[in-house]
Scaffold this motif. Structure first.
Motif, PDB file in Angstrom:
ATOM      1  N   LEU A 100      29.856 -75.606 -15.874  1.00 27.21           N
ATOM      2  CA  LEU A 100      30.657 -74.750 -16.274  1.00 27.21           C
ATOM      3  C   LEU A 100      31.897 -74.050 -15.458  1.00 27.21           C
ATOM      4  CD1 LEU A 100      28.115 -72.717 -18.263  1.00 27.21           C
ATOM      5  CD2 LEU A 100      29.098 -74.791 -18.972  1.00 27.21           C
ATOM      6  N   PRO A 113      30.104 -76.738 -23.758  1.00 27.23           N
ATOM      7  CA  PRO A 113      30.134 -77.749 -22.645  1.00 27.23           C
ATOM      8  C   PRO A 113      30.404 -79.230 -22.908  1.00 27.23           C
ATOM      9  CG  PRO A 113      28.616 -76.206 -22.328  1.00 27.23           C
ATOM     10  CD  PRO A 113      28.906 -76.085 -23.727  1.00 27.23           C
ATOM     11  N   GLY A 146      25.314 -76.817 -20.664  1.00 29.53           N
ATOM     12  CA  GLY A 146      25.692 -77.590 -19.441  1.00 29.53           C
ATOM     13  C   GLY A 146      24.613 -78.086 -18.564  1.00 29.53           C
ATOM     14  N   VAL A 160      32.707 -69.082 -19.341  1.00 32.30           N
ATOM     15  CA  VAL A 160      31.772 -68.316 -18.978  1.00 32.30           C
ATOM     16  C   VAL A 160      32.479 -66.887 -19.432  1.00 32.30           C
ATOM     17  CG1 VAL A 160      30.216 -67.169 -17.432  1.00 32.30           C
ATOM     18  CG2 VAL A 160      30.425 -69.599 -17.461  1.00 32.30           C
ATOM     19  N   ILE A 189      25.512 -71.352 -23.601  1.00 31.53           N
ATOM     20  CA  ILE A 189      26.518 -72.500 -22.778  1.00 31.53           C
ATOM     21  C   ILE A 189      25.800 -72.992 -21.614  1.00 31.53           C
ATOM     22  CG2 ILE A 189      28.426 -71.632 -24.078  1.00 31.53           C
ATOM     23  CD1 ILE A 189      29.257 -70.421 -21.489  1.00 31.53           C
TER      24      ILE A 189
END
Length: 296
Positions: free
Chosen positions: A158, A22, A151, A163, A147
């Protein structure tokens, strides 16, 4: 100390670089505050993941002792006692989940993501990994949580693309890893995992093909999306599909031809062609996102 390091598997921490995605794609790599928050979250995730490795080795010790390679793991070999393993697991989990609370912003939400990852993987080690297909989906979800933590730590929202592609790519890698288990089962007559009997080469090969194809199509849709091209100011972003295609083909070659897909981390650390493809792909995005800023 050597056995403790083997127990917590620091080489596997390379997986936690997903935490930094991110930051990278959000254009915040050159912002000191966001970079510091991401690195702290990377350390936190590494500690939390290592706590899970301790628990996994304790749970799997009886089966590992019958495995030609895993029998040398610290718990299975007796080099580290289960009691010491549980102690190490607890210390690492508390440190990993608690570390994000030091963040000036979004600390609690980041720690919550880590706690969800910890609980999910406890369930995975104890029950979920016994069920075919569910096991690889849980592994892929773990990378989505990586992730998500990155983020949350940086306050970067995101996109649906990162994703979706994170889940699909890691699902592909997980099926390729299961192929190695099936090959070992066919060669020895004993399943390395209890759920391996619910896989066979025909199913695994088809699953690898499907997930690789869907990943590639998803990436193409990402690169031709008007909003993405506008965000990066890169109308020729679709050309980076070449790197993704080559990367997928190379990994399928390693899995099917060379039969070396048992550990994606080792592939990334040892295979020069894979490293070159990933570096060129990353460099292309770095130039697109940060090139103009560095020249100003």
């Amino acid at each position: 100390m050597k056995n403790i390091l083997r127990l917590i598997r620091p080489k596997q921490w390379i997986k936690n670089f997903f935490v930094l995605l991110p930051l990278f794609f959000g254009g915040a790599l050159l912002q000191a505050g966001a970079l510091a928050a991401s690195l702290l979250t990377f350390v936190a995730f590494s500690l939390t993941a290592s706590s899970i490795y301790c628990f996994n080795d304790i749970i799997d010790a009886p089966a590992d002792r019958r495995h030609p390679v895993k029998c040398h793991r610290p718990i299975a070999s007796g080099a580290v006692s289960p009691k010491a393993g549980y102690l190490m697991m607890t210390v690492l989990a508390v440190a990993g989940i608690g570390l994000p609370l030091l963040l000036p912003q979004h600390g609690l939400s980041t720690a919550t993501v880590l706690a969800v990852y910890f609980v999910l993987n406890l369930l995975y080690c104890r029950w979920l990994k016994l069920h075919a297909i569910i096991d690889v989906c849980v592994i892929a979800t773990g990378f989505v949580l990586r992730i998500a933590a990155g983020g949350e730590a940086t306050g970067i929202e995101l996109s649906q693309w990162i994703v979706l592609m994170t889940f699909l790519l890691t699902l592909f890698l997980s099926f390729a890893k299961r192929r190695d288990d099936v090959l070992r089962m066919n060669a020895t007559g004993e399943a390395p995992r209890k759920n391996t009997i619910r896989y066979n080469l025909t199913f695994i090969n088809q699953a690898i093909t499907i997930t690789a194809s869907v990943t590639l199509v998803c990436y193409i849709m990402y690169t031709v999306s008007p909003e993405v091209q506008s965000h990066f100011n890169a109308p020729h972003l679709y050309l980076t599909t070449v790197f993704v295609l080559l990367g997928l083909l190379r990994y399928i070659q390693l899995a099917v031809v060379d039969q070396k897909s048992g550990d994606p981390t080792k592939v990334m650390l040892r295979d020069r062609l894979t490293q070159a493809i990933v570096m060129l792909w990353g460099l292309t995005f770095f130039i697109m996102i940060y090139g103009k800023r560095l020249l100003l």
